[in-house]
Each structure stands twice: as structure tokens, then as C-alpha cells.
Design a protein around this motif. Structure first.
Motif, PDB file in Angstrom:
ATOM      1  N   VAL A   7       0.826  -1.213   0.000  1.00  0.00           N
ATOM      2  CA  VAL A   7       0.000   0.000   0.000  1.00  0.00           C
ATOM      3  C   VAL A   7       0.860   1.264   0.000  1.00  0.00           C
ATOM      4  O   VAL A   7       0.651   2.167  -0.814  1.00  0.00           O
ATOM      5  CB  VAL A   7      -0.978   0.001   1.199  1.00  0.00           C
ATOM      6  CG1 VAL A   7      -1.687   1.346   1.335  1.00  0.00           C
ATOM      7  CG2 VAL A   7      -1.990  -1.129   1.061  1.00  0.00           C
ATOM      8  N   TRP A  40      -6.159  -4.286   7.273  1.00  0.00           N
ATOM      9  CA  TRP A  40      -6.055  -4.103   5.819  1.00  0.00           C
ATOM     10  C   TRP A  40      -6.113  -5.425   5.061  1.00  0.00           C
ATOM     11  O   TRP A  40      -6.351  -5.431   3.853  1.00  0.00           O
ATOM     12  CB  TRP A  40      -4.774  -3.337   5.464  1.00  0.00           C
ATOM     13  CG  TRP A  40      -4.954  -1.846   5.507  1.00  0.00           C
ATOM     14  CD1 TRP A  40      -4.915  -1.048   6.610  1.00  0.00           C
ATOM     15  CD2 TRP A  40      -5.201  -0.980   4.400  1.00  0.00           C
ATOM     16  NE1 TRP A  40      -5.123   0.255   6.256  1.00  0.00           N
ATOM     17  CE2 TRP A  40      -5.295   0.331   4.902  1.00  0.00           C
ATOM     18  CE3 TRP A  40      -5.335  -1.184   3.033  1.00  0.00           C
ATOM     19  CZ2 TRP A  40      -5.534   1.432   4.090  1.00  0.00           C
ATOM     20  CZ3 TRP A  40      -5.560  -0.082   2.212  1.00  0.00           C
ATOM     21  CH2 TRP A  40      -5.664   1.208   2.749  1.00  0.00           C
ATOM     22  N   ARG A  47      -9.316  -3.327  -1.373  1.00  0.00           N
ATOM     23  CA  ARG A  47      -8.223  -2.404  -1.053  1.00  0.00           C
ATOM     24  C   ARG A  47      -8.581  -0.969  -1.444  1.00  0.00           C
ATOM     25  O   ARG A  47      -8.351  -0.043  -0.654  1.00  0.00           O
ATOM     26  CB  ARG A  47      -6.925  -2.870  -1.707  1.00  0.00           C
ATOM     27  CG  ARG A  47      -5.732  -2.060  -1.207  1.00  0.00           C
ATOM     28  CD  ARG A  47      -4.423  -2.697  -1.549  1.00  0.00           C
ATOM     29  NE  ARG A  47      -4.201  -3.832  -0.669  1.00  0.00           N
ATOM     30  CZ  ARG A  47      -3.190  -4.668  -0.786  1.00  0.00           C
ATOM     31  NH1 ARG A  47      -2.298  -4.503  -1.740  1.00  0.00           N
ATOM     32  NH2 ARG A  47      -3.040  -5.669   0.055  1.00  0.00           N
ATOM     33  N   PRO A  48      -9.172  -0.735  -2.636  1.00  0.00           N
ATOM     34  CA  PRO A  48      -9.579   0.653  -2.935  1.00  0.00           C
ATOM     35  C   PRO A  48     -10.607   1.198  -1.941  1.00  0.00           C
ATOM     36  O   PRO A  48     -10.541   2.372  -1.558  1.00  0.00           O
ATOM     37  CB  PRO A  48     -10.158   0.566  -4.352  1.00  0.00           C
ATOM     38  CG  PRO A  48      -9.520  -0.636  -4.954  1.00  0.00           C
ATOM     39  CD  PRO A  48      -9.334  -1.596  -3.810  1.00  0.00           C
ATOM     40  N   ARG A  50     -10.968   0.356   1.247  1.00  0.00           N
ATOM     41  CA  ARG A  50     -10.254   0.660   2.493  1.00  0.00           C
ATOM     42  C   ARG A  50      -9.457   1.950   2.352  1.00  0.00           C
ATOM     43  O   ARG A  50      -9.400   2.776   3.259  1.00  0.00           O
ATOM     44  CB  ARG A  50      -9.334  -0.484   2.895  1.00  0.00           C
ATOM     45  CG  ARG A  50     -10.077  -1.671   3.429  1.00  0.00           C
ATOM     46  CD  ARG A  50      -9.157  -2.688   4.080  1.00  0.00           C
ATOM     47  NE  ARG A  50      -9.892  -3.925   4.295  1.00  0.00           N
ATOM     48  CZ  ARG A  50     -10.750  -4.130   5.271  1.00  0.00           C
ATOM     49  NH1 ARG A  50     -10.978  -3.172   6.146  1.00  0.00           N
ATOM     50  NH2 ARG A  50     -11.393  -5.281   5.388  1.00  0.00           N
ATOM     51  N   SER A  51      -8.849   2.125   1.191  1.00  0.00           N
ATOM     52  CA  SER A  51      -8.073   3.328   0.925  1.00  0.00           C
ATOM     53  C   SER A  51      -8.953   4.573   1.021  1.00  0.00           C
ATOM     54  O   SER A  51      -8.597   5.554   1.687  1.00  0.00           O
ATOM     55  CB  SER A  51      -7.440   3.217  -0.463  1.00  0.00           C
ATOM     56  OG  SER A  51      -6.694   4.351  -0.793  1.00  0.00           O
ATOM     57  N   THR A  54     -10.083   5.298   4.554  1.00  0.00           N
ATOM     58  CA  THR A  54      -8.969   5.862   5.317  1.00  0.00           C
ATOM     59  C   THR A  54      -8.787   7.331   4.977  1.00  0.00           C
ATOM     60  O   THR A  54      -8.624   8.174   5.873  1.00  0.00           O
ATOM     61  CB  THR A  54      -7.678   5.066   5.031  1.00  0.00           C
ATOM     62  OG1 THR A  54      -7.895   3.696   5.399  1.00  0.00           O
ATOM     63  CG2 THR A  54      -6.502   5.628   5.810  1.00  0.00           C
ATOM     64  N   HIS A  70      -1.606   8.725   2.443  1.00  0.00           N
ATOM     65  CA  HIS A  70      -2.603   7.812   1.882  1.00  0.00           C
ATOM     66  C   HIS A  70      -3.102   8.274   0.514  1.00  0.00           C
ATOM     67  O   HIS A  70      -3.505   7.444  -0.298  1.00  0.00           O
ATOM     68  CB  HIS A  70      -3.744   7.584   2.876  1.00  0.00           C
ATOM     69  CG  HIS A  70      -3.371   6.566   3.902  1.00  0.00           C
ATOM     70  ND1 HIS A  70      -3.498   5.214   3.676  1.00  0.00           N
ATOM     71  CD2 HIS A  70      -2.833   6.699   5.138  1.00  0.00           C
ATOM     72  CE1 HIS A  70      -3.069   4.560   4.727  1.00  0.00           C
ATOM     73  NE2 HIS A  70      -2.654   5.431   5.634  1.00  0.00           N
ATOM     74  N   ALA A  73      -0.566   6.925  -1.694  1.00  0.00           N
ATOM     75  CA  ALA A  73      -0.700   5.468  -1.757  1.00  0.00           C
ATOM     76  C   ALA A  73      -1.800   5.004  -2.713  1.00  0.00           C
ATOM     77  O   ALA A  73      -1.825   3.833  -3.087  1.00  0.00           O
ATOM     78  CB  ALA A  73      -0.950   4.902  -0.359  1.00  0.00           C
ATOM     79  N   THR A  74      -2.681   5.930  -3.138  1.00  0.00           N
ATOM     80  CA  THR A  74      -3.733   5.487  -4.064  1.00  0.00           C
ATOM     81  C   THR A  74      -3.145   4.932  -5.355  1.00  0.00           C
ATOM     82  O   THR A  74      -3.791   4.135  -6.036  1.00  0.00           O
ATOM     83  CB  THR A  74      -4.729   6.624  -4.395  1.00  0.00           C
ATOM     84  OG1 THR A  74      -4.024   7.735  -4.965  1.00  0.00           O
ATOM     85  CG2 THR A  74      -5.511   7.042  -3.153  1.00  0.00           C
ATOM     86  N   THR A  77      -3.181   1.397  -4.342  1.00  0.00           N
ATOM     87  CA  THR A  77      -4.410   0.773  -3.847  1.00  0.00           C
ATOM     88  C   THR A  77      -5.477   0.598  -4.912  1.00  0.00           C
ATOM     89  O   THR A  77      -6.420  -0.159  -4.727  1.00  0.00           O
ATOM     90  CB  THR A  77      -5.039   1.590  -2.695  1.00  0.00           C
ATOM     91  OG1 THR A  77      -5.461   2.857  -3.201  1.00  0.00           O
ATOM     92  CG2 THR A  77      -4.061   1.761  -1.535  1.00  0.00           C
TER      93      THR A  77
END
Length: 122
Positions: A7, A40, A47-48, A50-51, A54, A70, A73-74, A77
Motif C-alpha cells: 500500500v 487491511w 483495497r480501494p 479501504r483506501s 482511510t 494515503h 498510496a492510491t 491501492t
């Protein structure tokens, strides 16, 4: 650690590990095990998703440094810029316009940095 690296990227995790001291070693272990190892990796949300959740929570709480991390980090993710924009509009309604205003400023800065660095476009 595998999910944390997937991530946030190796460079970020390597920096965090290199900067770990006796003061925060237990905390680093805690977030690796609990956030990245337990939460996670759960089924039920992608995962998207959760991203984006967040990002919304960090924006609502005004945690701008973590938000920037974050948002960056996309790229890993799978959350898109369009989804980030929609998420921040939700923040405006449910957490307040000032929180969303700041989050949009952070997003604009982070996405401009990504574009300038020639990183993978979202």
C-alpha cells in the motif's frame, strides 16, 4: 509488512523503519501487526474501498500528513482521483466544509507532486 509495503511502497516503509528508535519501536510493530496485518488484510472491503475510507477519516480528523501519505498510496491501492474527489465531497457533508477544504488542498498538492515526478497517474 507485505500489505504495508504493497500500500505505502517500499521507500516509505524503509524510511519509517530506518527512523524507528526505542521510543517508537513498539508502536511501529503495533501498526504493522494490527493495521496492516489484521485490518487491511480482512475480507469484506476491497483495497480501494479501504483506501477511500482511510482518506475520508484522515480528512475528517484533520490528520494532513497521514492524509497526504494515503493520497500518494492510491497509486498502489487502485483508488482513482475521481473516487478521491467524491470521497472528499462526502467529507464536506458529514465532517464539515473546513475539513474538506483542507483535504482538497492536500490532494491538489499531492497529485501535483505525483504529476511533476512523473509517477503513475491515477
Amino acid at each position: 509488512m507485505k500489505t504495508r509495503r504493497a500500500v505505502l511502497g517500499d521507500a516509505h516503509v524503509d524510511r519509517a523503519q530506518a527512523n524507528t528508535t526505542d521510543v517508537d519501536a513498539d508502536f511501529q510493530q503495533f501498526i504493522t501487526e494490527v493495521a496492516w496485518g489484521s485490518v487491511w488484510t480482512r475480507e469484506g472491503l476491497s483495497r480501494p474501498q479501504r483506501s477511500l475510507l482511510t482518506i475520508a477519516m484522515l480528512a475528517a480528523l484533520g490528520h494532513d500528513d497521514e492524509l497526504a501519505m494515503h493520497l500518494r498510496a492510491t497509486a498502489n491501492t487502485g483508488a482513482t482521483r475521481e473516487e478521491v474527489k467524491e470521497t472528499l465531497l462526502q467529507v464536506a457533508v458529514y465532517a464539515g466544509v473546513p475539513a474538506a477544504n483542507t483535504a482538497f488542498k492536500v490532494a491538489k498538492r499531492v497529485f501535483a507532486e505525483i504529476d511533476a515526478d512523473g509517477e503513475e497517474a491515477l
